[in-house]
Motif scaffolding. Structure first.
Motif, mmCIF file in Angstrom:
data_model
loop_
_atom_site.group_PDB
_atom_site.id
_atom_site.type_symbol
_atom_site.label_atom_id
_atom_site.label_comp_id
_atom_site.label_asym_id
_atom_site.label_seq_id
_atom_site.Cartn_x
_atom_site.Cartn_y
_atom_site.Cartn_z
ATOM 1 N N LEU B 51 -13.986 -29.706 -20.123
ATOM 2 C CA LEU B 51 -15.180 -29.204 -20.821
ATOM 3 C C LEU B 51 -14.779 -28.403 -22.065
ATOM 4 C CD1 LEU B 51 -17.791 -28.005 -18.184
ATOM 5 C CD2 LEU B 51 -17.424 -30.258 -19.144
ATOM 6 N N SER B 52 -13.724 -27.614 -21.921
ATOM 7 C CA SER B 52 -13.268 -26.795 -23.044
ATOM 8 C C SER B 52 -12.846 -27.672 -24.226
ATOM 9 C CB SER B 52 -12.114 -25.921 -22.558
ATOM 10 O OG SER B 52 -11.531 -25.265 -23.618
ATOM 11 N N ILE B 53 -12.189 -28.784 -23.916
ATOM 12 C CA ILE B 53 -11.757 -29.687 -24.999
ATOM 13 C C ILE B 53 -12.970 -30.395 -25.609
ATOM 14 C CG2 ILE B 53 -10.374 -31.750 -25.525
ATOM 15 C CD1 ILE B 53 -8.434 -30.791 -23.311
ATOM 16 N N ILE B 54 -13.910 -30.810 -24.746
ATOM 17 C CA ILE B 54 -15.108 -31.480 -25.279
ATOM 18 C C ILE B 54 -15.884 -30.524 -26.197
ATOM 19 C CG2 ILE B 54 -17.320 -32.570 -24.692
ATOM 20 C CD1 ILE B 54 -16.034 -33.461 -22.033
ATOM 21 N N SER B 55 -15.942 -29.248 -25.780
ATOM 22 C CA SER B 55 -16.725 -28.290 -26.583
ATOM 23 C C SER B 55 -16.005 -27.903 -27.878
ATOM 24 C CB SER B 55 -17.009 -27.028 -25.764
ATOM 25 O OG SER B 55 -15.813 -26.300 -25.588
ATOM 26 N N GLY B 56 -14.725 -28.268 -27.973
ATOM 27 C CA GLY B 56 -13.985 -27.940 -29.194
ATOM 28 C C GLY B 56 -13.324 -26.581 -29.139
ATOM 29 N N ALA B 57 -13.404 -25.925 -27.971
ATOM 30 C CA ALA B 57 -12.794 -24.602 -27.857
ATOM 31 C C ALA B 57 -11.290 -24.676 -27.714
ATOM 32 C CB ALA B 57 -13.395 -23.849 -26.676
ATOM 33 N N SER B 58 -10.792 -25.810 -27.240
ATOM 34 C CA SER B 58 -9.334 -25.965 -27.204
ATOM 35 C C SER B 58 -8.971 -27.411 -27.549
ATOM 36 C CB SER B 58 -8.770 -25.551 -25.839
ATOM 37 O OG SER B 58 -9.257 -26.388 -24.840
ATOM 38 N N THR B 59 -7.710 -27.587 -27.823
ATOM 39 C CA THR B 59 -7.278 -28.919 -28.258
ATOM 40 C C THR B 59 -6.586 -29.655 -27.109
ATOM 41 O OG1 THR B 59 -5.263 -27.875 -29.024
ATOM 42 C CG2 THR B 59 -6.929 -28.340 -30.686
ATOM 43 N N SER B 60 -6.620 -30.962 -27.196
ATOM 44 C CA SER B 60 -5.889 -31.761 -26.201
ATOM 45 C C SER B 60 -4.491 -32.024 -26.755
ATOM 46 C CB SER B 60 -6.621 -33.078 -25.959
ATOM 47 O OG SER B 60 -6.714 -33.797 -27.168
ATOM 48 N N THR B 61 -3.575 -32.324 -25.835
ATOM 49 C CA THR B 61 -2.218 -32.639 -26.290
ATOM 50 C C THR B 61 -2.196 -34.053 -26.875
ATOM 51 O OG1 THR B 61 -1.475 -31.261 -24.459
ATOM 52 C CG2 THR B 61 0.212 -32.554 -25.577
ATOM 53 N N THR B 62 -2.899 -34.940 -26.209
ATOM 54 C CA THR B 62 -3.032 -36.291 -26.763
ATOM 55 C C THR B 62 -4.479 -36.758 -26.579
ATOM 56 O OG1 THR B 62 -2.508 -37.346 -24.656
ATOM 57 C CG2 THR B 62 -0.646 -36.949 -26.161
ATOM 58 N N GLY B 63 -4.837 -37.820 -27.261
ATOM 59 C CA GLY B 63 -6.145 -38.438 -27.072
ATOM 60 C C GLY B 63 -7.206 -37.914 -28.017
ATOM 61 N N THR B 64 -8.349 -38.563 -27.998
ATOM 62 C CA THR B 64 -9.451 -38.179 -28.891
ATOM 63 C C THR B 64 -10.780 -38.170 -28.122
ATOM 64 O OG1 THR B 64 -9.741 -40.493 -29.491
ATOM 65 C CG2 THR B 64 -8.415 -39.145 -30.988
ATOM 66 N N ILE B 65 -11.704 -37.402 -28.656
ATOM 67 C CA ILE B 65 -13.071 -37.406 -28.121
ATOM 68 C C ILE B 65 -14.015 -37.608 -29.299
ATOM 69 C CG2 ILE B 65 -14.829 -36.082 -26.884
ATOM 70 C CD1 ILE B 65 -12.584 -34.555 -25.513
ATOM 71 N N HIS B 66 -14.935 -38.534 -29.145
ATOM 72 C CA HIS B 66 -15.900 -38.788 -30.212
ATOM 73 C C HIS B 66 -17.312 -38.529 -29.703
ATOM 74 C CE1 HIS B 66 -12.422 -40.984 -31.826
ATOM 75 N NE2 HIS B 66 -12.979 -40.736 -33.017
#
Lengths: 503, 313
Positions: B51-66
């Motif tokens: 959820l944190s990565i989807i919300s943009g509060a943290s980054t993922s090590t790999t991959g993308t969300i659109h």
């Protein structure tokens, strides 16, 4: 706009916390009052300020140059570098000052001081004021009122008095004695005492083996009384000239120490002579007391920087209650969030500083500024300087707030700018109580710079000049410190926002 | 494909490393507009991290969300106004009233004037805090009320996607129902909902599709119905006057039937619910049933089947 929304919210939260708001303004106010009462009037004054020679001058006579010997002595003490002299207005005041322990000793030149000095001489008919350790004060009609509870300080003051009197009386006596060398009476006396051998070729004229000098002069004058006197005077003058030639480094007729020793007179700036002034302040609050002149700027600066703890606490609390992450989740830019957090601290700090200055002025009667300041000077002192200080405070608050992850860290981190820097900056102990090199450390603290400038706008009663360059320089240093810290905070903030660091 | 069924969120190969620990391991899912998606998994499965990565509060090590074709990145602030996140912990100002909290966050999302006032009133009604006194601060709210305010703040800017991170932890049943009602009501307006929980009942009752996370990986992602087929049902029954021929008859028709140690008691485990078949058979054979109970499959069992561990271990 969004930053204003955040700023408004921050102020609203602070105002709602009435206890914190009250403490924020009442605590420094109370601290100044309580410390003012507890520390007494000497607080904040340099040891040098307190160590002054207090003199009561009752001398009614005249001495050298138609000036009383008391004036000569006072001038001599004043001319001694780094010794401050204050004149006490009357005997009762002098006795009270010593009785209450406010002065360790007061030197009193009584009515006959000049008359007594005038009769001091090496002649048998004159007064000899000297003894093994110095000068008999009573023989010169000088007395010292001493506080028996401050024996060391009063002994130092008495030594100063003794040395000054030696410097006054001794040259006076030497000068007088030297003048006596030229008197015909002295040559007559000398003429009886000194006998010269008569060479054999003159034995027909003077049928003696030895002839007294006086008789020889009479013989030379052909028994002319006037001419004989003239010869005596010439011998006297010759002796004086010979002695002057023999002791070139001294002016034996000088009658003052400076003249006798052919010294260069000290410059006027070295002289510090003041009239006694009551620095204890008036009324219950001791309005105008000099200690408040020290306490108000010190506590104004110290409590301004104490805001770091309160503001940092609000920041950390926001992190703990999750609203910080929520703020970061909004589309508001980092710079807007920072400004929103920054503005209220600047406003509160500014208000607190001006409140304490007003409090100091109205309730404690401290002196702020000089009557001849221009509007620019007033603006620099009361707007630019407090503003620069507040910017620095706000920057420090946000920097500590963003660094600390919890309340424990905040307490530890903020103790550096709030306590350590306040101590080094001279807010807790005035610089006057510190060794000289300790003051250099204050240059590394924002409090040191701020205090330097605030003390400049709240000068002591004797200061009549203000160093506006110092105020400007301090303000600029504070602004620079603020900018650097804000930039660093922004960097950390961005790292958190971009997910590279944890809040 | 209609807009209602278009993909709103596309998560591709998302991994997140905390040092050597893989918090998320190659997550890829697609979420359609208007869906209620459940993220089900035990504590530490990686739900909040996702959820944190989807919300943009943290980054993922790999991959993308659109999000509708636009890549979500921490620096992309504009996308944040299309996402609402209800954090697991309370995140509101305890010294601002519920209304003030909503107004403050609404203003940060650019709302103002009548729009903001109407929206705040609407939200207060949805979360059931409209009758709270204006001068009552959240610090004095019950846990349930606080949870609802926490939800309301995420709704004030009408996000396209609402993400709820275990929003019912520690609330009473009444508040839980209110929250459920609110979520359903919000969903009817077309808002896509991602709901993380470790309560399987919540996921079962709310979600259109459920993703089961374990140790940073999605081990299943489907509708409830389809997920339940991954676990087996067991039926236990006891018959009266058990005779040998009965068992032979039962065994002949239900080969996987097991006889219990208690006479007349049997059990049958199957991926397909065998209850109707057994009842039919017993009734037709005029065999009297003393008792019958069905141990139906649920998400707990699905999780157990897939991981060998219980959901709340």
């Amino acid at each position: 706009m969004q930053s204003l929304i955040i700023a408004k919210k921050e102020l609203k939260l602070l105002v709602r916390d009435k206890l914190t708001t009250t403490v924020l303004f009442a605590l420094p106010f109370s601290m100044i009052l309580i410390l003012g009462f507890l520390l007494g009037e000497g607080f904040g004054q340099k040891t040098d300020d307190l160590m002054r020679i207090s003199i009561l001058n009752l001398d009614e006579g005249k001495g050298l140059d138609n000036k009383s010997w008391a004036d000569h002595t006072i001038e001599d003490i004043v001319s001694t570098p780094n010794i401050k002299v204050e004149i006490i207005q009357n005997k009762q005041l002098a006795q009270n000052l010593v009785k209450t322990g406010k002065r360790a000793a007061v030197i009193v030149f009584n009515q006959n001081f000049s008359n007594k000095v005038n009769v001091c001489s090496f002649l048998s008919t004159g007064v000899n004021p000297f003894h093994r350790d110095g000068v008999y004060l009573e023989k010169l009609d000088v007395s010292i009122i001493k506080d028996t509870k401050q024996p060391a300080t009063s002994a130092i003051i008495e030594s100063v008095c003794q040395i000054a009197l030696l410097r006054i009386v001794m040259p006076w006596m030497i000068g007088q004695a030297f003048e006596k060398l030229g008197d015909p009476e002295f040559i007559e006396l000398l003429g009886k005492e000194v006998s010269l051998p008569v060479p054999p070729s003159l034995r027909l004229l003077i049928p003696k083996e030895k002839i007294p000098l006086g008789e020889l002069l009479e013989l030379a004058s052909g028994k002319d009384v006037a001419l004989a006197r003239n010869y005596r005077e010439k011998v006297g003058a010759g002796i004086q000239t010979a002695l002057i030639g023999q002791f070139k480094n001294y002016n034996l007729t000088g009658k003052s120490w400076a003249s006798l020793t052919r010294s260069i007179n000290p410059t006027e700036t070295d002289k510090t002579l003041t009239l006694y002034q009551n620095e204890d302040g008036a009324g219950i609050l001791k309005r105008g007391a000099i200690r408040y002149q020290i306490l108000v700027p010190s506590f104004t600066v110290m409590f301004a920087f104490s805001l770091i703890l309160i503001s940092g606490w609000i920041f950390v609390a926001e992190k703990r209650q999750g609203t910080f992450d929520r703020l970061l989740g909004t589309p508001v830019s980092t710079i807007n969030i920072l400004i929103g957090k920054f503005l209220p601290i600047v406003l509160i700090s500014l208000f607190q500083i001006l409140f304490l200055l007003a409090f100091g002025k109205i309730l404690l009667g401290i002196k702020i500024g000089q009557y001849d300041w221009s509007i620019t000077n007033w603006m620099t002192s009361l707007i630019f300087l407090p503003f620069a200080t507040s910017i620095c405070v706000a920057s420090f608050s946000l920097f500590i707030g963003i660094l600390a992850k919890n309340e424990t860290q905040l307490a530890l981190f903020s103790s550096i700018p709030v306590c350590l820097f306040a101590l080094l900056g001279g807010c807790i102990f005035p610089w006057e109580m510190m060794p000289d090199n300790a003051k250099n450390l204050s240059a590394f603290t924002p409090q040191g710079w701020a205090l330097d400038a605030f003390r400049e706008i709240m000068p002591s009663a004797f200061d009549t000049s203000t160093d506006f360059q110092l105020i400007l320089k301090s303000s600029l240093v504070l602004l620079t410190m603020g900018l650097i810290l804000t930039f660093m905070t922004w960097g950390i903030f961005e790292r958190i926002r971009l997910g590279h660091a944890k809040a | 494909m209609t807009l209602a069924h278009s993909v709103i969120l596309k998560i591709q190969n998302i991994s997140k490393l905390h040092g050597h620990f893989k918090a998320l391991n190659n997550i890829s899912i697609e979420i359609k507009r208007g869906e209620i998606i459940g993220l089900l998994g035990p504590n530490g499965a990686g739900k909040s991290t996702l959820l944190s990565i989807i919300s943009g509060a943290s980054t993922s090590t790999t991959g993308t969300i659109h999000l509708t074709g636009e890549q979500i990145q921490p620096g992309n602030l504009q996308l944040r106004s299309r996402i609402g996140l209800v954090p697991q912990d309370f995140a509101f100002y305890e010294d601002l009233t519920a209304r003030e909290n909503l107004i403050f966050f609404g203003q940060l999302y650019g709302l103002n004037g009548t729009t903001l006032a109407n929206k705040v009133n609407e939200i207060l009604e949805i979360i059931g805090l409209d009758e709270i006194k204006n001068d009552q601060y959240p610090r004095f709210f019950s846990g349930g009320m606080k949870r609802r305010l926490n939800l309301g703040i995420a709704l004030v800017h009408s996000p396209d996607i609402l993400m709820l991170d275990e929003p019912t932890v520690g609330v009473d049943p009444q508040s839980r129902n209110r929250i459920f009602e609110a979520i359903k009501k919000i969903n009817t307006t077309g808002t896509t909902i991602i709901y993380t929980t470790h309560y399987m009942e919540e996921a079962e009752s709310l979600c259109d599709r459920i993703a089961i996370l374990d140790r940073g990986k999605i081990i299943a992602f489907d509708t409830l119905e389809n997920l339940l087929t991954l676990a087996q049902s067991t039926i236990n029954f006891t018959i009266k006057n058990d005779r040998h021929e009965n068992f032979g008859l039962l065994r002949k028709n239900l080969p996987s039937l097991k006889e219990s140690t208690t006479p007349g008691s049997y059990s049958l485990t199957s991926c397909k619910n065998p209850t109707p078949e057994i009842i039919n058979f017993l009734v037709n054979g005029q065999i009297e049933i003393i008792n019958l109970n069905v141990d139906s499959p649920n998400l707990e069992k699905v999780f157990l089947t897939l991981t060998g561990r219980h959901l709340r271990d």
